[in-house]
Design a protein around this motif. Structure first.
Motif, short mmCIF file in Angstrom:
data_model
loop_
_atom_site.label_atom_id
_atom_site.label_comp_id
_atom_site.label_asym_id
_atom_site.label_seq_id
_atom_site.Cartn_x
_atom_site.Cartn_y
_atom_site.Cartn_z
N GLN A 112 86.93 -20.21 51.52
CA GLN A 112 88.26 -19.96 51.01
C GLN A 112 88.99 -18.82 51.73
N LEU A 113 88.34 -18.21 52.72
CA LEU A 113 88.99 -17.14 53.47
C LEU A 113 90.07 -17.69 54.38
N SER A 114 91.09 -16.89 54.62
CA SER A 114 92.17 -17.30 55.52
C SER A 114 91.64 -17.31 56.96
N ASP A 115 92.39 -17.95 57.83
CA ASP A 115 92.01 -18.00 59.24
C ASP A 115 91.93 -16.59 59.83
N GLN A 116 92.84 -15.74 59.44
CA GLN A 116 92.85 -14.36 59.91
C GLN A 116 91.62 -13.61 59.42
N GLU A 117 91.24 -13.81 58.16
CA GLU A 117 90.05 -13.15 57.61
C GLU A 117 88.78 -13.66 58.29
N LEU A 118 88.72 -14.97 58.54
CA LEU A 118 87.56 -15.54 59.23
C LEU A 118 87.41 -14.95 60.63
N THR A 119 88.52 -14.85 61.34
CA THR A 119 88.49 -14.30 62.69
C THR A 119 88.01 -12.86 62.67
N ALA A 120 88.52 -12.06 61.72
CA ALA A 120 88.08 -10.66 61.61
C ALA A 120 86.59 -10.58 61.35
N LEU A 121 86.09 -11.47 60.49
CA LEU A 121 84.66 -11.48 60.17
C LEU A 121 83.82 -11.85 61.39
N VAL A 122 84.27 -12.82 62.13
CA VAL A 122 83.54 -13.24 63.33
C VAL A 122 83.36 -12.07 64.29
N TYR A 123 84.39 -11.26 64.45
CA TYR A 123 84.31 -10.15 65.40
C TYR A 123 83.47 -8.98 64.88
N LYS A 124 83.06 -9.03 63.62
CA LYS A 124 82.15 -8.01 63.07
C LYS A 124 80.71 -8.52 63.04
N THR A 125 80.51 -9.76 63.42
CA THR A 125 79.20 -10.39 63.41
C THR A 125 78.44 -10.04 64.69
N ARG A 126 77.14 -9.82 64.55
CA ARG A 126 76.29 -9.51 65.70
C ARG A 126 75.17 -10.54 65.81
N LYS A 127 74.61 -10.68 67.01
CA LYS A 127 73.55 -11.65 67.26
C LYS A 127 72.32 -10.95 67.80
N THR A 128 71.16 -11.43 67.35
CA THR A 128 69.89 -10.97 67.90
C THR A 128 69.06 -12.19 68.25
N ASN A 129 68.43 -12.14 69.43
CA ASN A 129 67.52 -13.20 69.86
C ASN A 129 66.11 -12.76 69.50
N PHE A 130 65.44 -13.54 68.66
CA PHE A 130 64.08 -13.23 68.24
C PHE A 130 63.11 -14.23 68.87
N LYS A 131 62.00 -13.74 69.37
CA LYS A 131 60.93 -14.60 69.87
C LYS A 131 60.12 -15.11 68.68
N THR A 132 59.38 -16.19 68.89
CA THR A 132 58.52 -16.75 67.86
C THR A 132 57.57 -15.70 67.31
N GLY A 133 57.42 -15.68 65.97
CA GLY A 133 56.48 -14.78 65.32
C GLY A 133 57.03 -13.41 64.98
N LYS A 134 58.29 -13.18 65.23
CA LYS A 134 58.88 -11.87 64.93
C LYS A 134 59.35 -11.81 63.48
N ILE A 135 59.14 -10.67 62.86
CA ILE A 135 59.59 -10.48 61.48
C ILE A 135 61.03 -10.00 61.49
N ILE A 136 61.87 -10.71 60.76
CA ILE A 136 63.28 -10.34 60.65
C ILE A 136 63.48 -9.43 59.45
N LEU A 137 62.77 -9.72 58.38
CA LEU A 137 62.94 -8.99 57.13
C LEU A 137 61.60 -8.97 56.39
N PHE A 138 61.21 -7.82 55.91
CA PHE A 138 59.96 -7.69 55.14
C PHE A 138 60.23 -7.81 53.65
#
Length: 143
Positions: free
Chosen positions: A25-51
């Protein structure tokens, strides 16, 4: 190491957010702002993301790959779910600062996107129905 999204990630994230129950339900402008605050991490197999038990304040999105959800019961690690492409976890931390109810481990090399609670809080102020949708999602996962 967290990375900024590249152009392919940006397009993917915006489309994913448009289809995500509590973000749709977010506006296009809100979605775009959210996308630019999003970060990416590449994890190899077997890595713990969250305990299990760890406090987190992030929403995690599986862009590519597969993660296992494990809960410690009676001293044993029990696999309770599996999430793959286009799924998310950590939504409980968006509502309440509680310890993670499970450990999340990559089962394949995985690209995981993350959004901080503070960034989502700004959007939720103007979209209270999003909070209701998250509550419903949490309830359905706890059954």
């Amino acid at each position: 190491m967290e990375l900024e999204l590249d152009i392919t990630d940006i397009k993917w994230a915006k489309e994913f957010f448009k289809k995500t129950d509590f973000l749709s339900q977010l506006s296009d402008q809100e979605l775009t702002a959210l996308v630019y605050k999003t970060r990416k991490t590449n994890f190899k197999t077997g890595k713990i993301i969250l305990f299990q038990g760890e406090f987190s304040n992030r929403l995690f999105i599986v862009k590519k790959g597969k993660v296992g959800i494990f809960v410690a019961k009676e001293g044993k690690k029990e696999r309770v779910a599996e999430l793959s492409d286009n799924n998310y976890f950590g939504e409980v931390s968006l509502i309440h600062p509680v310890p993670a109810s499970a450990t999340v481990i990559t089962e394949t090399d995985s690209d995981i996107l993350a959004i901080d609670k503070e960034d989502l809080d700004e959007l939720f102020k103007n979209n209270p129905t999003a909070i209701d949708t998250i509550h419903k999602k949490i309830e359905s996962r706890q059954r």
